[in-house]
Design an enzyme around this catalytic site. Structure first.
Site, PDB file in Angstrom:
ATOM      1  N   ASN A  34      49.266  29.816  60.110  1.00  0.00           N
ATOM      2  CA  ASN A  34      50.485  30.602  59.933  1.00  0.00           C
ATOM      3  C   ASN A  34      50.582  31.522  61.142  1.00  0.00           C
ATOM      4  O   ASN A  34      49.871  32.507  61.255  1.00  0.00           O
ATOM      5  CB  ASN A  34      50.380  31.406  58.626  1.00  0.00           C
ATOM      6  CG  ASN A  34      51.629  32.223  58.348  1.00  0.00           C
ATOM      7  OD1 ASN A  34      52.563  32.246  59.154  1.00  0.00           O
ATOM      8  ND2 ASN A  34      51.648  32.893  57.222  1.00  0.00           N
ATOM      9  N   ARG A  51      52.714  26.603  58.627  1.00  0.00           N
ATOM     10  CA  ARG A  51      53.770  27.248  57.858  1.00  0.00           C
ATOM     11  C   ARG A  51      54.954  27.474  58.805  1.00  0.00           C
ATOM     12  O   ARG A  51      54.806  28.032  59.884  1.00  0.00           O
ATOM     13  CB  ARG A  51      53.278  28.585  57.337  1.00  0.00           C
ATOM     14  CG  ARG A  51      54.345  29.256  56.556  1.00  0.00           C
ATOM     15  CD  ARG A  51      53.877  30.524  55.939  1.00  0.00           C
ATOM     16  NE  ARG A  51      54.883  30.931  54.976  1.00  0.00           N
ATOM     17  CZ  ARG A  51      54.705  31.864  54.087  1.00  0.00           C
ATOM     18  NH1 ARG A  51      53.556  32.457  54.016  1.00  0.00           N
ATOM     19  NH2 ARG A  51      55.663  32.188  53.269  1.00  0.00           N
ATOM     20  N   HIS A 111      60.334  31.232  50.306  1.00  0.00           N
ATOM     21  CA  HIS A 111      59.160  31.213  49.405  1.00  0.00           C
ATOM     22  C   HIS A 111      59.018  29.859  48.706  1.00  0.00           C
ATOM     23  O   HIS A 111      58.432  29.773  47.619  1.00  0.00           O
ATOM     24  CB  HIS A 111      59.283  32.287  48.287  1.00  0.00           C
ATOM     25  CG  HIS A 111      59.126  33.703  48.754  1.00  0.00           C
ATOM     26  ND1 HIS A 111      59.775  34.747  48.143  1.00  0.00           N
ATOM     27  CD2 HIS A 111      58.389  34.245  49.753  1.00  0.00           C
ATOM     28  CE1 HIS A 111      59.449  35.886  48.748  1.00  0.00           C
ATOM     29  NE2 HIS A 111      58.615  35.600  49.730  1.00  0.00           N
ATOM     30  N   HIS A 163      58.655  35.342  42.288  1.00  0.00           N
ATOM     31  CA  HIS A 163      57.660  35.646  43.316  1.00  0.00           C
ATOM     32  C   HIS A 163      57.927  37.092  43.737  1.00  0.00           C
ATOM     33  O   HIS A 163      58.911  37.387  44.420  1.00  0.00           O
ATOM     34  CB  HIS A 163      57.823  34.678  44.504  1.00  0.00           C
ATOM     35  CG  HIS A 163      56.899  34.952  45.645  1.00  0.00           C
ATOM     36  ND1 HIS A 163      55.869  34.117  46.009  1.00  0.00           N
ATOM     37  CD2 HIS A 163      56.842  35.996  46.519  1.00  0.00           C
ATOM     38  CE1 HIS A 163      55.224  34.628  47.034  1.00  0.00           C
ATOM     39  NE2 HIS A 163      55.799  35.770  47.372  1.00  0.00           N
ATOM     40  N   LEU A 164      57.058  38.009  43.289  1.00  0.00           N
ATOM     41  CA  LEU A 164      57.298  39.438  43.527  1.00  0.00           C
ATOM     42  C   LEU A 164      56.205  39.999  44.435  1.00  0.00           C
ATOM     43  O   LEU A 164      55.178  40.497  43.969  1.00  0.00           O
ATOM     44  CB  LEU A 164      57.312  40.207  42.197  1.00  0.00           C
ATOM     45  CG  LEU A 164      58.236  39.661  41.092  1.00  0.00           C
ATOM     46  CD1 LEU A 164      58.080  40.481  39.816  1.00  0.00           C
ATOM     47  CD2 LEU A 164      59.694  39.667  41.558  1.00  0.00           C
ATOM     48  N   ARG A 184      63.743  45.473  51.733  1.00  0.00           N
ATOM     49  CA  ARG A 184      65.033  44.784  51.852  1.00  0.00           C
ATOM     50  C   ARG A 184      65.917  45.116  50.657  1.00  0.00           C
ATOM     51  O   ARG A 184      65.430  45.243  49.528  1.00  0.00           O
ATOM     52  CB  ARG A 184      64.842  43.270  51.926  1.00  0.00           C
ATOM     53  CG  ARG A 184      64.074  42.800  53.128  1.00  0.00           C
ATOM     54  CD  ARG A 184      64.158  41.270  53.233  1.00  0.00           C
ATOM     55  NE  ARG A 184      63.113  40.765  54.091  1.00  0.00           N
ATOM     56  CZ  ARG A 184      62.178  39.917  53.708  1.00  0.00           C
ATOM     57  NH1 ARG A 184      62.152  39.438  52.469  1.00  0.00           N
ATOM     58  NH2 ARG A 184      61.266  39.505  54.554  1.00  0.00           N
ATOM     59  N   MET A 229      54.542  48.975  45.876  1.00  0.00           N
ATOM     60  CA  MET A 229      54.839  49.193  44.459  1.00  0.00           C
ATOM     61  C   MET A 229      53.796  50.065  43.766  1.00  0.00           C
ATOM     62  O   MET A 229      54.129  50.865  42.892  1.00  0.00           O
ATOM     63  CB  MET A 229      55.001  47.840  43.743  1.00  0.00           C
ATOM     64  CG  MET A 229      55.406  47.944  42.304  1.00  0.00           C
ATOM     65  SD  MET A 229      56.924  48.908  42.033  1.00  0.00           S
ATOM     66  CE  MET A 229      58.176  47.640  42.064  1.00  0.00           C
ATOM     67  N   ARG A 230      52.519  49.950  44.178  1.00  0.00           N
ATOM     68  CA  ARG A 230      51.494  50.809  43.560  1.00  0.00           C
ATOM     69  C   ARG A 230      51.835  52.281  43.764  1.00  0.00           C
ATOM     70  O   ARG A 230      51.735  53.100  42.857  1.00  0.00           O
ATOM     71  CB  ARG A 230      50.111  50.529  44.170  1.00  0.00           C
ATOM     72  CG  ARG A 230      49.486  49.279  43.628  1.00  0.00           C
ATOM     73  CD  ARG A 230      48.320  48.867  44.474  1.00  0.00           C
ATOM     74  NE  ARG A 230      48.780  48.454  45.800  1.00  0.00           N
ATOM     75  CZ  ARG A 230      48.121  47.626  46.577  1.00  0.00           C
ATOM     76  NH1 ARG A 230      46.971  47.158  46.214  1.00  0.00           N
ATOM     77  NH2 ARG A 230      48.603  47.282  47.744  1.00  0.00           N
ATOM     78  N   GLU A 268      51.584  39.359  39.950  1.00  0.00           N
ATOM     79  CA  GLU A 268      50.242  39.059  39.426  1.00  0.00           C
ATOM     80  C   GLU A 268      49.510  40.302  38.933  1.00  0.00           C
ATOM     81  O   GLU A 268      48.650  40.212  38.060  1.00  0.00           O
ATOM     82  CB  GLU A 268      49.390  38.390  40.526  1.00  0.00           C
ATOM     83  CG  GLU A 268      49.846  36.992  40.872  1.00  0.00           C
ATOM     84  CD  GLU A 268      49.173  36.447  42.131  1.00  0.00           C
ATOM     85  OE1 GLU A 268      47.998  36.761  42.370  1.00  0.00           O
ATOM     86  OE2 GLU A 268      49.847  35.718  42.889  1.00  0.00           O
ATOM     87  N   GLU A 327      49.889  29.731  48.587  1.00  0.00           N
ATOM     88  CA  GLU A 327      50.798  29.013  49.492  1.00  0.00           C
ATOM     89  C   GLU A 327      50.024  28.167  50.497  1.00  0.00           C
ATOM     90  O   GLU A 327      50.454  27.081  50.859  1.00  0.00           O
ATOM     91  CB  GLU A 327      51.699  30.028  50.212  1.00  0.00           C
ATOM     92  CG  GLU A 327      52.704  30.656  49.271  1.00  0.00           C
ATOM     93  CD  GLU A 327      53.406  31.862  49.854  1.00  0.00           C
ATOM     94  OE1 GLU A 327      52.804  32.956  49.831  1.00  0.00           O
ATOM     95  OE2 GLU A 327      54.538  31.720  50.324  1.00  0.00           O
TER      96      GLU A 327
HETATM   97  P1  ADP Z   1      53.435  39.947  50.779  1.00  0.00           P
HETATM   98  O1  ADP Z   1      54.837  39.630  50.420  1.00  0.00           O
HETATM   99  O2  ADP Z   1      53.315  40.894  51.918  1.00  0.00           O
HETATM  100  O3  ADP Z   1      52.507  38.742  50.847  1.00  0.00           O
HETATM  101  P2  ADP Z   1      51.963  40.593  48.354  1.00  0.00           P
HETATM  102  O4  ADP Z   1      52.247  39.353  47.600  1.00  0.00           O
HETATM  103  O5  ADP Z   1      50.572  40.857  48.779  1.00  0.00           O
HETATM  104  O6  ADP Z   1      52.947  40.805  49.566  1.00  0.00           O
HETATM  105  O7  ADP Z   1      52.457  41.818  47.447  1.00  0.00           O
HETATM  106  C1  ADP Z   1      52.458  43.127  47.932  1.00  0.00           C
HETATM  107  C2  ADP Z   1      52.994  44.025  46.839  1.00  0.00           C
HETATM  108  O8  ADP Z   1      52.178  43.883  45.675  1.00  0.00           O
HETATM  109  C3  ADP Z   1      52.987  45.489  47.219  1.00  0.00           C
HETATM  110  O9  ADP Z   1      54.199  46.103  46.818  1.00  0.00           O
HETATM  111  C4  ADP Z   1      51.847  46.010  46.391  1.00  0.00           C
HETATM  112  O10 ADP Z   1      52.019  47.364  46.055  1.00  0.00           O
HETATM  113  C5  ADP Z   1      51.969  45.171  45.152  1.00  0.00           C
HETATM  114  N1  ADP Z   1      50.773  45.260  44.321  1.00  0.00           N
HETATM  115  C6  ADP Z   1      49.527  44.812  44.573  1.00  0.00           C
HETATM  116  N2  ADP Z   1      48.685  45.170  43.566  1.00  0.00           N
HETATM  117  C7  ADP Z   1      49.427  45.852  42.659  1.00  0.00           C
HETATM  118  C8  ADP Z   1      49.162  46.486  41.408  1.00  0.00           C
HETATM  119  N3  ADP Z   1      47.956  46.491  40.896  1.00  0.00           N
HETATM  120  N4  ADP Z   1      50.197  47.080  40.766  1.00  0.00           N
HETATM  121  C9  ADP Z   1      51.425  47.099  41.293  1.00  0.00           C
HETATM  122  N5  ADP Z   1      51.743  46.516  42.460  1.00  0.00           N
HETATM  123  C10 ADP Z   1      50.764  45.907  43.135  1.00  0.00           C
END
Ligand code: ADP
Length: 403
Positions: free
Chosen positions: A8, A96, A185, A213-214, A246, A288-289, A338, A389
């Site tokens: 990638n 990718r 995605h 996919h979040l 975004r 998000m955390r 997840e 992926e």
């Molecule tokens: P990318 O799109 O960069 O690959 P990821 O799939 O790694 O991103 O997701 C990143 C997002 O997941 C961030 O917003 C991160 O805060 C969130 N995240 C990871 N662990 C947690 C958690 N335990 N609770 C809430 N959000 C989380």
């Protein structure tokens, strides 16, 4: 043994992962980062040799002025791994690639024609395609004897019907400029839909699923019998759900109005909508955390950002439920999907009339890589799935080189 290397390539990094396809497992992963930025670094991870032992990681600082030297470094790192065995089992390299336009609807062998076609598609992905192309070029010269395959993020969504992929703008915008929904995605949505079917013991061709996919980028896809029939990202990854930085869905007149009123250039607005909007624009944080912890400390802007995030998910859930008619499963994946029980619970709250209900205990006791979290009387299954992926790219690459 058959091995596939997945690459990638970004503008200043190359990520890699080596798979043993017979064992369906990773043998090594890593990345070269900050290429051309002075303080480059190689990070390498070897998986645990037994389920109980830890994985081994190392990070070395090294000067990497360009992608060619980055690729050389990866080749040298791999050759130190005994499982790589000098590359004798390497049957393919999967790249990718972000945007396949309407030309690429599946994994495709890389040759000069593909490279020329991708160059023509650069206007659709001006940030990503040049980096993808450099990665392909340096990998082809580093491993000239190994077939290489491009796996496009958009390809899975080439099955969308015209009423889902066209925008209601003049036909010439579509015909002359390619203005349509492409979706992104795709490898993640395809992988998750397959895992859901496998886990439920149902044929993929019979299952209707909505996948969320979040991650930092976020998208939803309606999947009928394994086939993508609608997806929330559009011409670019900007459309759809609220994301880390975004904006997602927007009245296009906002752009016209802001262009006139604020004097911002098109490029400036592009930057704001892609990098300064979403959660970050709403409350100052895109992780998000952090947003959830700000909310629990009483931050009103963060509370609104989370409410908008889950409300948009719920809107797409309702819309895609209607699109699919019968809904069998909803799947959450990627960082937020997840790992955040709260976001899953809030996105699916009060949906009992649609046959969707999450069990609060199961929702907080999720075991990767796949887990059901619906209540016993929920008609629709709700699952949390670890996306992979890279492995999906490896599988598609193997299928392509074998065909
Ligand atoms: P990318 O799109 O960069 O690959 P990821 O799939 O790694 O991103 O997701 C990143 C997002 O997941 C961030 O917003 C991160 O805060 C969130 N995240 C990871 N662990 C947690 C958690 N335990 N609770 C809430 N959000 C989380």
């Amino acid at each position: 043994m058959k091995q596939i290397l997945v690459l990638n390539s970004g503008s200043s990094s190359i990520k890699y992962e080596l798979f043993d396809m017979d064992a369906a497992g990773a043998l090594e992963s890593g990345l070269v980062e900050r290429i051309g930025e002075g303080e480059s670094r190689l990070k390498q991870t070897l998986p645990a040799s037994t389920p109980k032992s830890p994985s081994q990681s190392r990070s070395i600082e090294v000067s990497v002025p360009d992608h060619r030297q980055g690729m050389d470094l990866i080749r040298r790192a791999l050759s130190e791994n005994a499982s790589f065995a000098g590359g004798q089992y390497l049957v393919g390299i999967g790249h990718r690639a972000v945007h396949g336009g309407e030309t690429f609807s599946g994994p495709t062998l890389i040759d000069d024609h593909l490279i020329r076609t991708m160059e023509e598609l650069v206007p659709l992905a001006p940030l990503h395609h040049p980096a993808n192309l450099i990665g392909m070029e340096v990998a082809r010269s580093a491993f000239p004897e190994v077939p290489q395959v491009a796996v496009f993020d958009t390809a899975y969504h080439q099955t969308l019907p015209p009423h889902a992929y066209r925008y209601a703008v003049p036909q010439t915008w579509y015909q002359r400029y390619g203005m349509r929904r492409y979706g992104f995605h795709g490898t993640s949505h395809a992988y998750v839909a397959k895992q859901v079917a496998r886990h439920l013991g149902r044929p993929l061709a019979e299952l209707n699923t909505i996948v969320f996919h979040l991650g930092n980028g976020a998208s939803a896809t309606a999947i009928r019998g394994g086939v993508s029939v609608d997806t929330s990202m559009g011409l670019t990854p900007l459309e759809g759900l609220v994301m880390g930085t975004r904006c997602g869905d927007l009245d296009p007149a906002i752009l016209i109005h802001m262009g006139k009123e604020s004097g911002m250039s098109v490029d400036q607005m592009d930057g704001v909508l892609n990098m300064q909007s979403g959660l970050k624009g709403l409350c100052g944080a895109n992780d998000m955390r952090e947003v959830l912890s700000m909310e629990s400390n009483g931050d009103q802007a963060a509370a609104l950002a989370v409410e908008m995030f889950v409300y948009r998910i719920k809107k797409y859930l309702g819309a895609y439920h209607a699109v699919l008619g019968r809904l069998d499963a909803v799947a959450f994946t990627a960082g937020i999907g997840e790992h955040s029980p709260q976001i899953r619970a809030r996105s699916c709250s009060d949906l009992e009339t649609l046959g969707i209900a999450i069990d609060p205990v199961l929702n907080t006791a999720v075991e990767p890589p796949i887990c059901e979290i619906q209540t016993s009387d929920s008609r629709v299954k709700v699952l949390v799935v670890s996306t992979d992926e890279e492995f999906e790219i490896a599988e598609q690459t193997l299928a392509c080189v074998q065909s």
